[in-house]
Design a protein around this motif. Structure first.
Motif, mmCIF file in Angstrom:
data_model
loop_
_atom_site.group_PDB
_atom_site.id
_atom_site.type_symbol
_atom_site.label_atom_id
_atom_site.label_comp_id
_atom_site.label_asym_id
_atom_site.label_seq_id
_atom_site.Cartn_x
_atom_site.Cartn_y
_atom_site.Cartn_z
ATOM 1 N N GLY A 1 51.829 -29.265 -53.756
ATOM 2 C CA GLY A 1 50.993 -30.063 -54.646
ATOM 3 C C GLY A 1 50.677 -31.455 -54.133
ATOM 4 O O GLY A 1 49.929 -32.199 -54.766
ATOM 5 N N PHE A 2 51.241 -31.806 -52.966
ATOM 6 C CA PHE A 2 50.997 -33.116 -52.376
ATOM 7 C C PHE A 2 49.765 -33.065 -51.471
ATOM 8 O O PHE A 2 49.529 -32.082 -50.779
ATOM 9 C CB PHE A 2 52.183 -33.572 -51.522
ATOM 10 N N THR A 3 49.011 -34.150 -51.485
ATOM 11 C CA THR A 3 47.894 -34.319 -50.566
ATOM 12 C C THR A 3 47.943 -35.730 -50.000
ATOM 13 O O THR A 3 48.561 -36.632 -50.592
ATOM 14 C CB THR A 3 46.538 -34.113 -51.259
ATOM 15 N N ALA A 4 47.305 -35.899 -48.863
ATOM 16 C CA ALA A 4 47.194 -37.237 -48.283
ATOM 17 C C ALA A 4 45.898 -37.287 -47.498
ATOM 18 O O ALA A 4 45.599 -36.368 -46.727
ATOM 19 C CB ALA A 4 48.381 -37.539 -47.376
ATOM 20 N N ASP A 5 45.153 -38.324 -47.696
ATOM 21 C CA ASP A 5 43.884 -38.495 -46.988
ATOM 22 C C ASP A 5 43.963 -39.698 -46.067
ATOM 23 O O ASP A 5 44.400 -40.783 -46.483
ATOM 24 C CB ASP A 5 42.731 -38.698 -47.977
ATOM 25 N N LEU A 6 43.522 -39.494 -44.848
ATOM 26 C CA LEU A 6 43.493 -40.589 -43.896
ATOM 27 C C LEU A 6 42.271 -41.455 -44.174
ATOM 28 O O LEU A 6 41.146 -40.943 -44.190
ATOM 29 C CB LEU A 6 43.432 -40.046 -42.470
ATOM 30 N N ARG B 1 50.453 -32.999 -42.544
ATOM 31 C CA ARG B 1 49.860 -33.805 -41.472
ATOM 32 C C ARG B 1 48.371 -33.939 -41.752
ATOM 33 O O ARG B 1 47.758 -33.010 -42.280
ATOM 34 C CB ARG B 1 50.082 -33.140 -40.126
ATOM 35 N N HIS B 2 47.833 -35.070 -41.412
ATOM 36 C CA HIS B 2 46.458 -35.354 -41.827
ATOM 37 C C HIS B 2 45.480 -34.397 -41.175
ATOM 38 O O HIS B 2 44.466 -34.039 -41.762
ATOM 39 C CB HIS B 2 46.093 -36.813 -41.525
ATOM 40 N N SER C 1 46.881 -31.532 -30.984
ATOM 41 C CA SER C 1 46.810 -32.387 -32.158
ATOM 42 C C SER C 1 47.626 -31.798 -33.297
ATOM 43 O O SER C 1 47.574 -30.595 -33.548
ATOM 44 C CB SER C 1 45.351 -32.535 -32.603
ATOM 45 N N GLY C 2 48.352 -32.659 -33.935
ATOM 46 C CA GLY C 2 49.155 -32.214 -35.060
ATOM 47 C C GLY C 2 50.459 -31.570 -34.648
ATOM 48 O O GLY C 2 51.148 -30.994 -35.481
ATOM 49 N N GLU C 3 50.798 -31.664 -33.352
ATOM 50 C CA GLU C 3 52.045 -31.070 -32.870
ATOM 51 C C GLU C 3 53.210 -31.515 -33.740
ATOM 52 O O GLU C 3 53.421 -32.696 -33.957
ATOM 53 C CB GLU C 3 52.277 -31.534 -31.433
ATOM 54 N N THR C 4 53.971 -30.558 -34.201
ATOM 55 C CA THR C 4 55.062 -30.876 -35.113
ATOM 56 C C THR C 4 56.361 -31.047 -34.363
ATOM 57 O O THR C 4 56.695 -30.228 -33.503
ATOM 58 C CB THR C 4 55.219 -29.749 -36.154
#
Lengths: 116, 111
Positions: B58-63, B49-50, A101-104
């Motif tokens: 400083g960036f965030t992202a929520d699924l 990545r979530h 999971s999250g493989e880049t």
């Protein structure tokens, strides 16, 4: 930090000619990909490659396209008879694995192909 | 159908202003989402990545599965944040994975 490299950075060709785009993935990566981006459009998946064979391809990836890993380092995309609509930026990417999971996926700088 | 939608082609803000880059997705399975950034004349690079629930630059992202969204936020934009931002969905079919990208949003941060 290791990076994916691509050559050439730019290529201009005549319609109907064959082109080969080259990529050197990160050395310990096992999964390789080609994407393309037509100017002004989305980045689109073309093909994925593992263990010397295609694992998945999109409908864009027709018989005019082929991929190859000719040696231990290079990964190539060949377009046999280029069309005007093949003009795009082509990105190579590689990843260490496929299932974690999250493989880049790490991207190369791209090759800009212009078909005249 | 698997799809990523970024409704804004361009987002223009002043330095210090909050930023929200919108991303909505359509995917039948359990989604994995990413934000990639492309600075001028540079390659696509992973921003976050979530699954990591991290904050980068400083960036965030929520699924938000209920709204099928993965918006990218930063409370105070900086000029060096000016770039093209792509939201991507990992499609994991048949044991192999590919990324499905949105059309991208160009963020321009003005002094």
């Amino acid at each position: 930090e290791p990076e994916v490299t691509q050559t050439p950075s730019h290529q201009v060709t005549q319609m109907g000619q064959e082109v080969i785009l080259r990529c050197v993935p990160i050395s310990n990566h096992l999964y390789f990909y080609w994407y393309r981006q037509i100017l002004g459009q989305k980045v689109e998946f073309l093909v994925s490659f593992y263990n010397n064979e295609i694992s998945e391809k999109s409908e864009i990836f027709d018989d005019q396209f082929s991929v190859e890993r000719p040696d231990g380092s290079n990964f190539t995309l060949k377009i046999r008879s280029t069309k005007l609509e093949d003009s795009a930026m082509y990105f190579c990417a590689s990843s260490e694995g496929r299932g974690i999971s999250g493989e880049t996926q790490y991207f190369g700088p791209g090759t800009r192909l212009l078909v005249l | 159908a698997q799809r990523v939608t970024q409704p804004e082609k361009l987002l223009s803000v002043f330095k210090g202003a909050p930023v929200e880059l919108k991303c909505n997705y359509s995917y039948s399975g359990s989604p994995e989402l990413f934000w990639y950034v492309q600075y001028s004349r540079q390659r696509l690079q992973l921003l976050l990545r979530h699954i990591s629930r991290e904050s980068i630059k400083g960036f965030t992202a929520d699924l938000n599965k209920g709204e099928t969204s993965f918006h990218l936020k930063k409370p105070f934009a900086q000029e060096e944040d000016s770039a093209m931002y792509y939201c991507a969905l990992r499609s994991f079919s048949g044991g192999y994975n590919k990324l499905i990208f949105g059309a991208g949003t160009r963020l321009a941060v003005h002094p």
